[in-house]
Scaffold this motif. Structure first.
Motif, short mmCIF file in Angstrom:
data_model
loop_
_atom_site.label_atom_id
_atom_site.label_comp_id
_atom_site.label_asym_id
_atom_site.label_seq_id
_atom_site.Cartn_x
_atom_site.Cartn_y
_atom_site.Cartn_z
N GLU A 174 129.80 24.09 53.01
CA GLU A 174 130.32 22.82 52.49
C GLU A 174 131.71 22.58 53.07
O GLU A 174 132.50 23.51 53.23
CB GLU A 174 130.38 22.89 50.96
N PHE A 175 132.00 21.31 53.39
CA PHE A 175 133.28 20.97 54.01
C PHE A 175 133.72 19.61 53.49
O PHE A 175 132.92 18.67 53.40
CB PHE A 175 133.11 20.92 55.54
N THR A 176 135.01 19.48 53.13
CA THR A 176 135.57 18.21 52.68
C THR A 176 136.89 17.98 53.38
O THR A 176 137.71 18.90 53.49
CB THR A 176 135.79 18.20 51.15
N TYR A 177 137.11 16.74 53.85
CA TYR A 177 138.35 16.37 54.53
C TYR A 177 138.83 15.06 53.92
O TYR A 177 138.07 14.11 53.79
CB TYR A 177 138.08 16.19 56.03
N GLU A 178 140.11 15.03 53.51
CA GLU A 178 140.69 13.83 52.92
C GLU A 178 141.92 13.44 53.71
O GLU A 178 142.76 14.28 54.04
CB GLU A 178 141.07 14.08 51.45
N THR B 100 137.67 10.03 52.44
CA THR B 100 137.15 11.37 52.23
C THR B 100 135.86 11.54 53.02
O THR B 100 134.99 10.69 52.97
CB THR B 100 136.83 11.60 50.73
N VAL B 101 135.77 12.63 53.77
CA VAL B 101 134.55 12.97 54.49
C VAL B 101 134.07 14.29 53.92
O VAL B 101 134.81 15.27 53.94
CB VAL B 101 134.80 13.10 56.02
N SER B 102 132.85 14.31 53.40
CA SER B 102 132.27 15.53 52.84
C SER B 102 130.98 15.86 53.57
O SER B 102 130.18 14.97 53.83
CB SER B 102 131.97 15.35 51.35
N MET B 103 130.80 17.13 53.87
CA MET B 103 129.57 17.60 54.52
C MET B 103 129.06 18.80 53.77
O MET B 103 129.83 19.65 53.36
CB MET B 103 129.85 17.99 55.98
N LYS B 104 127.76 18.85 53.61
CA LYS B 104 127.13 19.97 52.92
C LYS B 104 125.85 20.31 53.65
O LYS B 104 125.05 19.44 53.94
CB LYS B 104 126.83 19.58 51.47
N LYS B 105 125.68 21.59 53.98
CA LYS B 105 124.46 22.03 54.66
C LYS B 105 123.33 22.10 53.65
O LYS B 105 123.52 22.45 52.49
CB LYS B 105 124.65 23.43 55.27
N SER B 106 122.15 21.78 54.14
CA SER B 106 120.95 21.94 53.33
C SER B 106 119.81 22.31 54.26
O SER B 106 119.99 22.40 55.47
CB SER B 106 120.64 20.64 52.58
N ASN B 107 118.62 22.49 53.73
CA ASN B 107 117.47 22.85 54.55
C ASN B 107 116.98 21.69 55.39
O ASN B 107 116.28 21.86 56.36
CB ASN B 107 116.33 23.37 53.67
N THR B 108 117.35 20.46 54.99
CA THR B 108 116.95 19.27 55.75
C THR B 108 118.09 18.87 56.67
O THR B 108 119.02 19.62 56.88
CB THR B 108 116.61 18.12 54.78
N ALA B 109 118.02 17.68 57.20
CA ALA B 109 119.05 17.19 58.12
C ALA B 109 120.40 17.11 57.41
O ALA B 109 120.47 16.78 56.23
CB ALA B 109 118.68 15.81 58.64
N PRO B 110 121.50 17.42 58.11
CA PRO B 110 122.82 17.33 57.50
C PRO B 110 123.14 15.89 57.13
O PRO B 110 122.73 14.97 57.81
CB PRO B 110 123.76 17.84 58.58
N GLN B 111 123.87 15.74 56.03
CA GLN B 111 124.26 14.40 55.58
C GLN B 111 125.77 14.32 55.59
O GLN B 111 126.46 15.27 55.26
CB GLN B 111 123.76 14.14 54.17
N VAL B 112 126.26 13.15 55.96
CA VAL B 112 127.68 12.91 55.93
C VAL B 112 127.91 11.76 54.96
O VAL B 112 127.28 10.72 55.07
CB VAL B 112 128.22 12.51 57.33
N VAL B 113 128.80 11.95 54.01
CA VAL B 113 129.14 10.89 53.08
C VAL B 113 130.59 10.54 53.30
O VAL B 113 131.46 11.40 53.27
CB VAL B 113 128.91 11.34 51.61
#
Length: 170
Positions: A21-25, A30-43
């Motif tokens: 998991e990664f968050t940048y402010e 704010t950019v947050s990234m979280k790994k999962s079993n599916t495709a990565p998502q960027v919010v």
């Protein structure tokens, strides 16, 4: 605010690392990234700091705007690379656009295309038309061979040097 290319680079770095998991402010973004079993998502969350005025002259604090973007699944990207590697070996020459313009595969909308996949061409065979500034320029194959791939759609804008066809020379 981060540029799209910077976000893509961050995604690649996070994907290759053991970070889950990664968050940048920065500057209200704010950019947050979280790994999962599916495709990565960027919010990406952006707060608009301009107050909104309603009809009864009350100022309303704006709500955060949230924009979600899914990145391409690595498996699909690997398949695309495999397809590109396969197609590289199936052709010897690319017919490229000599100018910026609009690609047309036939002389008129009602006519059959100049060439299709499997068509045999000679050096002087017209393969398409590229329209630039109301001038219709006939594009010749410049090699003898067989059309193995058509890379653009009819009516699509093309750039100078953009590959239009792939040819297996004889």
């Amino acid at each position: 605010m981060l540029k799209v290319q910077e976000i893509r680079e961050l995604i690649k770095l996070i994907d290759q690392s053991s970070i889950d998991e990664f968050t940048y402010e920065s500057d209200g973004t704010t950019v947050s990234m979280k790994k999962s079993n599916t495709a990565p998502q960027v919010v990406r969350e952006a707060v608009i700091n301009t107050p909104v005025q309603t009809t009864d002259t009350k100022l309303v604090k704006p709500e955060p705007v949230i924009e979600a973007r899914k990145e391409v699944d690595m498996e699909k990207e690997n398949q695309k690379t495999e397809q590109e590697n396969t197609s590289i070996s199936s052709y010897d020459h690319e017919i490229v656009s000599p100018m910026v313009g609009t690609f047309y595969s036939s002389p008129t909308p009602e006519s059959d295309p100049f060439v299709s996949i499997g068509s045999n061409v000679q050096k002087d065979t017209i393969v398409c038309i590229v329209e630039a500034m109301k001038l219709f320029n006939e594009i010749e194959a410049e090699v003898s061979g067989e059309i193995v791939e058509i890379l653009v759609d009819n009516g699509e804008l093309v750039e100078y040097g953009q590959p239009l066809f792939r040819v297996k020379t004889k």
